[in-house]
Design an enzyme around this catalytic site. Structure first.
Site, PDB file in Angstrom:
ATOM      1  N   PHE B 128      -2.660  -7.589   5.015  1.00 16.17           N
ATOM      2  CA  PHE B 128      -2.229  -7.929   6.372  1.00 16.17           C
ATOM      3  C   PHE B 128      -0.890  -7.221   6.641  1.00 16.17           C
ATOM      4  O   PHE B 128       0.006  -7.243   5.798  1.00 16.17           O
ATOM      5  CB  PHE B 128      -2.089  -9.445   6.535  1.00 16.17           C
ATOM      6  N   ASP B 197      -0.705 -13.991  -1.650  1.00 15.46           N
ATOM      7  CA  ASP B 197      -0.721 -14.549  -0.298  1.00 15.46           C
ATOM      8  C   ASP B 197      -2.072 -15.246  -0.121  1.00 15.46           C
ATOM      9  O   ASP B 197      -3.124 -14.594  -0.155  1.00 15.46           O
ATOM     10  CB  ASP B 197      -0.527 -13.428   0.728  1.00 15.46           C
ATOM     11  N   TYR B 222      -1.648 -22.527   9.543  1.00 12.79           N
ATOM     12  CA  TYR B 222      -2.382 -22.687  10.810  1.00 12.79           C
ATOM     13  C   TYR B 222      -3.796 -22.151  10.794  1.00 12.79           C
ATOM     14  O   TYR B 222      -4.437 -22.100  11.838  1.00 12.79           O
ATOM     15  CB  TYR B 222      -1.592 -22.107  11.987  1.00 12.79           C
ATOM     16  N   LYS B 223      -4.287 -21.768   9.625  1.00 12.14           N
ATOM     17  CA  LYS B 223      -5.672 -21.299   9.530  1.00 12.14           C
ATOM     18  C   LYS B 223      -6.544 -22.446   8.999  1.00 12.14           C
ATOM     19  O   LYS B 223      -6.884 -23.368   9.729  1.00 12.14           O
ATOM     20  CB  LYS B 223      -5.730 -20.046   8.664  1.00 12.14           C
ATOM     21  N   ARG B 376     -14.686  -9.982  13.752  1.00 11.82           N
ATOM     22  CA  ARG B 376     -14.527 -11.016  12.721  1.00 11.82           C
ATOM     23  C   ARG B 376     -15.128 -12.340  13.175  1.00 11.82           C
ATOM     24  O   ARG B 376     -14.903 -12.791  14.305  1.00 11.82           O
ATOM     25  CB  ARG B 376     -13.041 -11.297  12.451  1.00 11.82           C
TER      26      ARG B 376
END
Lengths: 417, 417
Positions: B128, B197, B222-223, B376
């Site tokens: 990312f 991560d 927040y995922k 996605r």
């Protein structure tokens, strides 16, 4: 002076209706807005809408449709109005400590290029500790030294060796205000950059960063901006530094084009490059509401009117403590000259400061203690009444006369003081 | 397979009742929990209580009475259960990017002492972007080089020159899972430290940091943890590093005794030294509630049961796209082998990826696009039904057959994609 006099001052106060914008618990006199601002009445609904409507119903699309994406900039524009900054120059994000790290590191890097022989960061020894700790880290990393002097010695200590003058504008312990125009000008004469922490100033008094040609500033969202516990902080830099400023927390939301997902960091233009990761939207929404509440007060005479009331409240408190509570070992450590004093008043007590504060809190007068010996009383002009000052004095006098602070429950330290 | 088959799978799914813990808008099929998790039904009330009760009524005292002070640690203990960490080893604070900076800087400093000739941070080129950007900054500051190779070349690239292996466990583009046990073991054989991560792994699959003897980990709130937009992130280190680890964001809440207000920084013991400034309590409260919602699912077979359902959903989606949407230029870029695949499925389309996603969203099937060409689809097992997979395929097929993605409104880029 008596209670009726205080009530008459409230009745004549053109700012008195602003108190209705806040929700304050019954029976509490809240003199701790300098630590955590009170809750605006509008916040609950605003945050609930962000939770249920924007997140719950809007889900990921709210980054576009609810404006989450530029919320740090929109909130920043509101803060800009309070500190003499221009639209587009402030973002609200991260914590005060994290933002200080960014700007101090950035300013140090600028000086390493422009004046590599200057390796001193000058600050006040009684600066808020997190500022000292962050400065210690930046110094260690970049080969600078932290020179920490007494507040009154700052101006004299600005010499040609100094790379950066880093100060909290209003001292958290004493409420003493540094002379921002003089210090900034003197720093610039000596080739130093200035980093101002406005934690105890923004929203409490007039600040004009452009008028003094300051370099960098940061500040807190949860004190006089009433943004809620741990609200995001803010960061500003003068646009003259914008093209060269780099900061080490180079996260994706400070990238020029975050949604290109490119492999190499390229900073966004202006203050947006001081963004790092994804900001906490719910807390940022509460801060946005806190700012709306504060900005709603500005038509009532602007920050000058708020400041005038703040001075009147602190003057009254000092006078009453010194006249009515004389002989109880309380010593004023805030400046007696109101122009040098922020929106708080601090006294020391040689041995019982912590316990006296606990006894006051038990009586519903909320204030705080700062080690080793400081009793702090904050007077947020948006919601503090003259009557509150009177009642606080009554409570303080009762605590001192009764010596109830000697009770074991007031002597025992809590985690947060 | 048909709609009825999917509905029968839902009827037989022991995890199906968990969906009721979430508030999902009518008419929306939400396949984007890998970007922003859905809202638990309990969150609104929890956050409202924090705003109105804890802040509004409790004011400053809530740092003690509502447990705000150790909320980062208490939330951290809940996250610890999901990633094979122990109580007291995780704190929830700041953003993923900020936490990555802390641990990467810390790990680099450890290696500068222990193995000063090693100056390579190894990562995946398609990590990312914020991870790459933060690593670029740390490299520049500490004299390291970032070596970014293709995901499949990571293991071979771990040589004795490598100081740190920094990887996102589950790739955000393809959903490919790195082999954490093998990579960590190989890194250690070569004297490298590992920084994982877990943004796309924590809460979506079994992770056991202690079992693999990992060094540092960070991740996103927040995922799959459903903490709300921009929820605070988390950070972990193995206790074997605790006594020597120093991190540069040395703010006051990472101090051993923050309320002593001492002038010199002294790190707290353990993971608390990775705290910096005051955390955003309202956002942290929402994260706490998201974690409670996830932990409530664990008695239903634990993370293994959630993972099993996640695999079943992604297998079904791949099979249906490949059989029913064949001939429309969609190419699977997620691993076909489920053990190597996270809780998402990605396809590429040579030219219309962005517009196809916009057309799907317009039909109520929410997913996202990642530049330059990736579609996605995320399948959070807590709230995604087999019927949702079926309906998503129906919508995708309709979009592709109708070519409605060519409409101008779907071609025009939004700020957040």
């Amino acid at each position: 002076m008596n209670l009726q006099d205080a009530q008459e001052l409230d009745a004549a106060d053109p700012l008195a209706p602003l108190r209705e914008l806040f929700s304050l618990p019954e029976g509490v006199i809240y003199l701790d807005g300098n630590s955590l601002g009170a809750m605006p009445r509008a916040t609950l609904e605003r945050v609930a809408r962000a939770v249920e409507g924007e997140w719950g119903k809007g889900l990921i699309s709210s980054w576009n449709t609810a404006g989450w994406m530029d919320l740090p900039q929109r909130v920043g524009d509101k803060i800009a109005q309070l500190i003499g900054a221009k639209p587009g120059e402030v973002v609200a994000t991260d914590s005060t400590s994290v933002n200080l790290y960014k700007v101090l590191h950035c300013a140090s890097q600028l000086q390493l290029t422009d004046a590599p022989s200057k390796r001193i960061i000058l600050t006040e020894i009684d600066n808020f500790p997190t500022d000292l700790y962050i400065a210690q880290s930046v110094c260690e990393q970049l080969g600078f030294s932290l020179r920490a002097v007494k507040g009154e010695d700052i101006e004299a200590a600005i010499t040609n060796e100094v790379a950066i003058v880093m100060l909290t504008h209003t001292n958290y312990r004493t409420g003493r205000i540094h002379n921002m125009p003089h210090i900034t000008a003197r720093a610039h004469v000596h080739g130093a950059l200035t980093v101002w922490d406005l934690a105890h100033s923004a929203g409490a008094m007039e600040v004009d960063l452009h008028a003094v040609h300051a370099d960098f500033a940061i500040g807190c969202g949860y004190k006089y901006l009433n943004g809620g516990p741990g609200a995001p902080a803010f960061v500003w830099m003068h646009p003259r530094h914008a093209s060269r400023a780099r900061q080490p927390l180079s996260g994706w939301l400070g990238h020029a084009k975050p949604f290109d997902f490119s492999h190499d960091y390229a900073p966004a233009s202006g203050i947006t490059r001081f963004m790092c990761g994804t900001p906490p939207i719910l807390s940022l929404t509460a801060l946005d509401c806190g700012l709306d509440t504060l900005l709603a007060a500005l038509p009532h005479g602007g920050m000058a009117a708020l400041r005038k009331k703040s001075v009147a409240l602190t003057e009254m408190f000092i006078a009453q403590v010194e006249s009515r509570c004389a002989g109880f070992d309380l010593t004023l450590v805030s400046p007696r000259e109101s122009a040098q004093r922020g929106s708080q008043v601090s006294f020391t007590h040689p041995t019982q400061g912590y316990a006296i504060i606990q006894a006051l809190i038990a009586r519903g007068v909320v204030d705080d203690f700062r080690a080793p010996d400081i009793l702090r009383f904050g007077f947020t002009p948006l919601y503090t009444r003259y009557e509150d000052v009177w009642q606080a004095i009554e409570a303080l006098l009762a605590v001192l006369q009764s010596r109830e602070y000697l009770k074991p429950e007031f002597q025992q330290r809590k985690a947060v003081t």
